[in-house]
Design an enzyme around this catalytic site. Structure first.
Site, PDB file in Angstrom:
ATOM      1  N   THR A  76     -11.274   2.570  -5.016  1.00 28.44           N
ATOM      2  CA  THR A  76     -12.546   2.919  -4.373  1.00 28.44           C
ATOM      3  C   THR A  76     -13.588   1.834  -4.593  1.00 28.44           C
ATOM      4  O   THR A  76     -14.294   1.435  -3.649  1.00 28.44           O
ATOM      5  CB  THR A  76     -13.052   4.276  -4.903  1.00 28.44           C
ATOM      6  N   ASN A 155      -2.172   6.616   3.583  1.00 32.45           N
ATOM      7  CA  ASN A 155      -1.902   7.418   2.396  1.00 32.45           C
ATOM      8  C   ASN A 155      -1.328   8.799   2.715  1.00 32.45           C
ATOM      9  O   ASN A 155      -0.767   9.445   1.831  1.00 32.45           O
ATOM     10  CB  ASN A 155      -3.173   7.579   1.554  1.00 32.45           C
ATOM     11  N   GLN A 183      -1.931   1.977  -1.293  1.00 31.37           N
ATOM     12  CA  GLN A 183      -0.661   2.702  -1.234  1.00 31.37           C
ATOM     13  C   GLN A 183       0.554   1.781  -1.160  1.00 31.37           C
ATOM     14  O   GLN A 183       1.661   2.183  -1.504  1.00 31.37           O
ATOM     15  CB  GLN A 183      -0.653   3.658  -0.035  1.00 31.37           C
ATOM     16  N   GLY A 204      -4.267   0.603  -9.917  1.00 31.67           N
ATOM     17  CA  GLY A 204      -3.173   0.658 -10.861  1.00 31.67           C
ATOM     18  C   GLY A 204      -2.407   1.964 -10.901  1.00 31.67           C
ATOM     19  O   GLY A 204      -1.182   1.976 -11.050  1.00 31.67           O
ATOM     20  N   CYS A 328      -7.583  12.913  -2.499  1.00 30.36           N
ATOM     21  CA  CYS A 328      -9.042  12.805  -2.512  1.00 30.36           C
ATOM     22  C   CYS A 328      -9.685  13.831  -1.597  1.00 30.36           C
ATOM     23  O   CYS A 328     -10.885  14.030  -1.633  1.00 30.36           O
ATOM     24  CB  CYS A 328      -9.464  11.397  -2.095  1.00 30.36           C
TER      25      CYS A 328
END
Length: 396
Positions: A76, A155, A183, A204, A328
């Protein structure tokens, strides 16, 4: 509630289990190499070595130069930094940004804020395949266009976008090109020179690294105004004391991911195909959302006369974790903006489930998932049929 140790985890697009070697690296950095990486004493320089070694690992995974890798708090922040960094650096040259309707909220929400700050944003449509057309991006360009941001893979559907084609057009017109590859990194081979992009975001925890750490690759010479200020860290591109333990873990995750790419393309992709094939054999009224090139780890499937959230809950009770789409967006009653943008009917959107695999997924887990899913779908469809019958008799 099912024992987490025996749970089948198929929500790896939301987050992955940290590799044991990653955990060891994080713990070692916390307990042994705890110095500030900006300090010149021995303790600080040991921490600096961890940071730079990890930078090299990330660069190796991307086919990039280490000096162009900037550590961030995650995908983000990387997306925000890319969009704001280009927008601020382009003051006086232009204010037009091109993106797609299927981007992650980290891009879409940032674009909305940029519009309030004076940007003009074009949101490109996608077809039922789930991919944006390169010619649509080219047609949207104006003499005020400063940035094109297109995710590398989606995603929710796993559909891989034609980033290289769009980036080639952008470079010919002198427009910066960003891709959200959160992704894709660790799932498919990526080379920033082959892609031709100017900025690339990664996170990560999507490839067995720690949460709260990511990176933004910025091509040398790309005009970029720092998103975070307050220090000279990261060659003045991102202020703030480096999160050395997380960075150390990220470097290990990158090294392992690079070595495991053949497994992703072979065994894991085969498991995804087996999942879709077995579901089609056992359950009627199922469709796969998206087509063409897809990530080896993701399958989005729609189930007729099934409510997606009810199926997720029922599968969880069976000891199997999956999702209706982007993590999300969980908790939101709004239908998937990705599947809606693809032009799918609302009943298809509402009845869709995302299965996302990892290197830990086994053939036995896929078979047990399909068997449980068949029971759950049959049960939910039975309940749905009785509810509709009740409505027909005037019941509420």
């Amino acid at each position: 509630m099912p024992d987490l140790k025996s749970q089948i985890y198929l929500d790896n697009s939301a987050t992955t289990r940290a590799d044991p070697e990653v955990v060891e690296a994080v713990v070692a950095a916390l307990s042994q190499n705890y110095g500030n990486a900006s300090s010149i004493h021995t303790c600080g320089q040991k921490a600096r070595t961890l940071v730079e070694d990890s930078r090299c690992e990330i660069a190796g995974l991307l086919g990039a130069e280490p000096r162009d890798v900037v550590f961030t708090s995650g995908g983000t922040e990387s997306d925000n930094a890319a969009l704001w960094g280009i927008f601020r650096s382009a003051q006086g040259r232009g204010n037009h940004i091109i993106t797609t309707r299927i981007e992650h909220p980290a891009v879409l929400a940032t674009c909305k804020v940029l519009e309030a700050a004076g940007a003009e944003v074009t949101y490109l449509p996608v077809g039922q395949s789930g991919a944006v057309a390169p010619e649509a991006a080219a047609a949207a360009v104006t003499d005020r266009t400063i940035l094109i941001s297109v995710m590398h893979s989606n995603n929710e559907t796993g559909v891989i976008q034609p980033v290289a084609e769009i980036a080639k057009m952008a470079r010919e017109r002198g427009i910066a090109m960003h891709t959200d590859a959160v992704q894709s990194v660790g799932k498919v081979p990526l080379d920033v020179e082959v892609l031709g992009v100017d900025l690339l975001s990664l996170s990560g925890h999507k490839f067995h690294g720690p949460k709260g750490i990511g990176a933004l690759w910025i091509r040398k010479g790309c005009r970029f105004t720092p998103f975070m200020t307050g220090g000279s860290h990261e060659r003045r591109r991102r202020a703030g004391t480096e999160n050395v333990p997380a960075i150390a873990g990220l470097g290990v995750a990158a090294r392992l991911a690079r070595a495991r790419l053949p497994e992703m393309a072979g065994r894991v992709a085969g498991l995804r195909d087996r999942l879709e094939r077995r579901v089609a054999e056992l359950i009627p009224g199922v469709g796969v959302n998206g087509s063409g090139g897809r990530l080896p780890t993701v399958s989005s499937m729609s189930f007729e006369r099934v409510e997606g959230e009810a199926a997720v809950i029922a599968m969880d009770l069976e000891g199997i974790a999956l999702s209706t789409g982007s993590a999300c967006s969980s908790g939101s009653i709004e239908p998937s903006h990705v599947l809606t943008a693809m032009g799918l009917r609302q009943e298809v959107v509402q009845g869709s489930l995302r299965f996302s695999l990892s290197r830990h997924t086994s053939e036995g887990e896929i078979e047990r998932t399909v068997e449980a899913l068949a029971r759950v779908v049959e049960r939910l469809r039975g309940l749905s049929g009785r509810a509709h019958a009740g409505e027909g008799r005037g019941l509420r």
